[in-house]
Motif scaffolding. Sequence first.
Motif, PDB file in Angstrom:
ATOM      1  N   ALA A 154       0.834  -1.203   0.000  1.00  0.00           N
ATOM      2  CA  ALA A 154       0.000   0.000   0.000  1.00  0.00           C
ATOM      3  C   ALA A 154       0.873   1.258   0.000  1.00  0.00           C
ATOM      4  O   ALA A 154       0.571   2.243  -0.686  1.00  0.00           O
ATOM      5  CB  ALA A 154      -0.933  -0.002   1.210  1.00  0.00           C
ATOM      6  N   ALA A 155       1.963   1.218   0.766  1.00  0.00           N
ATOM      7  CA  ALA A 155       2.876   2.366   0.809  1.00  0.00           C
ATOM      8  C   ALA A 155       3.523   2.595  -0.553  1.00  0.00           C
ATOM      9  O   ALA A 155       3.702   3.748  -0.986  1.00  0.00           O
ATOM     10  CB  ALA A 155       3.950   2.142   1.863  1.00  0.00           C
ATOM     11  N   ILE A 156       3.849   1.523  -1.250  1.00  0.00           N
ATOM     12  CA  ILE A 156       4.484   1.661  -2.568  1.00  0.00           C
ATOM     13  C   ILE A 156       3.512   2.281  -3.568  1.00  0.00           C
ATOM     14  O   ILE A 156       3.905   3.076  -4.430  1.00  0.00           O
ATOM     15  CB  ILE A 156       5.004   0.297  -3.053  1.00  0.00           C
ATOM     16  CG1 ILE A 156       6.137  -0.189  -2.138  1.00  0.00           C
ATOM     17  CG2 ILE A 156       5.517   0.386  -4.490  1.00  0.00           C
ATOM     18  CD1 ILE A 156       6.478  -1.656  -2.309  1.00  0.00           C
ATOM     19  N   GLU A 157       2.229   1.942  -3.463  1.00  0.00           N
ATOM     20  CA  GLU A 157       1.254   2.576  -4.350  1.00  0.00           C
ATOM     21  C   GLU A 157       1.128   4.071  -4.034  1.00  0.00           C
ATOM     22  O   GLU A 157       0.966   4.897  -4.944  1.00  0.00           O
ATOM     23  CB  GLU A 157      -0.090   1.864  -4.254  1.00  0.00           C
ATOM     24  CG  GLU A 157      -0.032   0.461  -4.856  1.00  0.00           C
ATOM     25  CD  GLU A 157      -1.386  -0.200  -5.009  1.00  0.00           C
ATOM     26  OE1 GLU A 157      -2.422   0.437  -4.699  1.00  0.00           O
ATOM     27  OE2 GLU A 157      -1.417  -1.364  -5.449  1.00  0.00           O
ATOM     28  N   GLY A 158       1.222   4.436  -2.758  1.00  0.00           N
ATOM     29  CA  GLY A 158       1.235   5.854  -2.389  1.00  0.00           C
ATOM     30  C   GLY A 158       2.484   6.548  -2.922  1.00  0.00           C
ATOM     31  O   GLY A 158       2.409   7.678  -3.425  1.00  0.00           O
ATOM     32  N   LEU A 159       3.620   5.878  -2.814  1.00  0.00           N
ATOM     33  CA  LEU A 159       4.875   6.416  -3.348  1.00  0.00           C
ATOM     34  C   LEU A 159       4.754   6.642  -4.855  1.00  0.00           C
ATOM     35  O   LEU A 159       5.201   7.672  -5.384  1.00  0.00           O
ATOM     36  CB  LEU A 159       6.012   5.442  -3.045  1.00  0.00           C
ATOM     37  CG  LEU A 159       7.381   5.766  -3.639  1.00  0.00           C
ATOM     38  CD1 LEU A 159       7.959   7.020  -2.992  1.00  0.00           C
ATOM     39  CD2 LEU A 159       8.329   4.582  -3.467  1.00  0.00           C
ATOM     40  N   THR A 160       4.134   5.695  -5.536  1.00  0.00           N
ATOM     41  CA  THR A 160       3.942   5.807  -6.986  1.00  0.00           C
ATOM     42  C   THR A 160       3.183   7.082  -7.332  1.00  0.00           C
ATOM     43  O   THR A 160       3.576   7.837  -8.233  1.00  0.00           O
ATOM     44  CB  THR A 160       3.177   4.573  -7.502  1.00  0.00           C
ATOM     45  OG1 THR A 160       3.966   3.398  -7.257  1.00  0.00           O
ATOM     46  CG2 THR A 160       2.876   4.688  -8.980  1.00  0.00           C
ATOM     47  N   ARG A 161       2.096   7.328  -6.634  1.00  0.00           N
ATOM     48  CA  ARG A 161       1.295   8.524  -6.911  1.00  0.00           C
ATOM     49  C   ARG A 161       2.065   9.808  -6.582  1.00  0.00           C
ATOM     50  O   ARG A 161       2.010  10.794  -7.331  1.00  0.00           O
ATOM     51  CB  ARG A 161      -0.021   8.471  -6.129  1.00  0.00           C
ATOM     52  CG  ARG A 161      -0.965   7.371  -6.608  1.00  0.00           C
ATOM     53  CD  ARG A 161      -2.319   7.469  -5.938  1.00  0.00           C
ATOM     54  NE  ARG A 161      -2.269   7.127  -4.522  1.00  0.00           N
ATOM     55  CZ  ARG A 161      -2.400   5.889  -4.043  1.00  0.00           C
ATOM     56  NH1 ARG A 161      -2.573   4.863  -4.869  1.00  0.00           N
ATOM     57  NH2 ARG A 161      -2.366   5.670  -2.740  1.00  0.00           N
ATOM     58  N   ALA A 162       2.784   9.784  -5.459  1.00  0.00           N
ATOM     59  CA  ALA A 162       3.524  10.981  -5.052  1.00  0.00           C
ATOM     60  C   ALA A 162       4.607  11.347  -6.063  1.00  0.00           C
ATOM     61  O   ALA A 162       4.763  12.527  -6.431  1.00  0.00           O
ATOM     62  CB  ALA A 162       4.152  10.763  -3.670  1.00  0.00           C
ATOM     63  N   LEU A 163       5.330  10.353  -6.530  1.00  0.00           N
ATOM     64  CA  LEU A 163       6.413  10.624  -7.482  1.00  0.00           C
ATOM     65  C   LEU A 163       5.865  11.021  -8.848  1.00  0.00           C
ATOM     66  O   LEU A 163       6.452  11.851  -9.551  1.00  0.00           O
ATOM     67  CB  LEU A 163       7.321   9.395  -7.610  1.00  0.00           C
ATOM     68  CG  LEU A 163       8.050   8.967  -6.333  1.00  0.00           C
ATOM     69  CD1 LEU A 163       8.948   7.772  -6.618  1.00  0.00           C
ATOM     70  CD2 LEU A 163       8.860  10.122  -5.745  1.00  0.00           C
ATOM     71  N   ALA A 164       4.730  10.419  -9.222  1.00  0.00           N
ATOM     72  CA  ALA A 164       4.119  10.774 -10.509  1.00  0.00           C
ATOM     73  C   ALA A 164       3.754  12.253 -10.548  1.00  0.00           C
ATOM     74  O   ALA A 164       3.933  12.929 -11.576  1.00  0.00           O
ATOM     75  CB  ALA A 164       2.872   9.916 -10.741  1.00  0.00           C
TER      76      ALA A 164
END
Length: 261
Positions: A154-164
Amino acid sequence: MADSYVVTGGGRGIGRAVVERLLADGAHVVAIELDETALDWTRRHPAAARVHAVTGDAGDEAVAARAADLAEKAGRLAGWVNNAAVFRDASLHSASPREVMDLIAVNVGAPLTGCATAVRRFLAAGTGGAIVNVTSHQARQAVPGCTPYVTAKAAIEGLTRALAVEYGPRGIRVNAVAPGSVRTERYDEFLARQGPEGAAHIEAEMARLHPLGRVARAEEVAATIVHLLSDEASFINGATIPVDGGRSVLAHDPEAYEPPS
């Protein structure tokens, strides 16, 4: 000069399938793997001149830097796939918060390091690039007893959105792919340990779990990852794509179990 890519956990399963697909497309690929023996096949591969093996922890900045150096030497670094993961379960009633946090950190640390390395290299080159993080259906559909893995994904999906959002304006796209169950070496080894009757029962449960009636092939997940790396996905950014045969839509998980008290 052909484009080059880095794939973590590239020795087996989904990671190897991604490497194979990129090699078939004519790219140079650097595969990072903790287990050196998982990379033996790279030396015998028909495209051995275009596949480079790096042994080490994908969460180690020095390892990631070495992989990036090899990729940039071979061609334009165009993409980075964060696939490496550790599968270990724990529950809060039986493991300390520190143990659980350490397991979360292992699975978040590797993609975080990969993303940081890729972003810095893309920015320095001024070329942009694409990152794909491999998460899991469990990021949104939790399985009891798997708290560290669920939390990390779940944290990695949040990281994905933040970096995008942060790096999209600078030509860097960041997306994620969330597989369901996948037929990999690890999956087949698990079935083999169950014996014929147990394996048949698990296969039947997996068929019920996935509306398409089976688990995925690693190549099917790899196809989506490689698409997200490509120019054909040039306007996809910040997305998590389920590649689970409808498992997350069905939202019924017979794999779920009550952890022992």
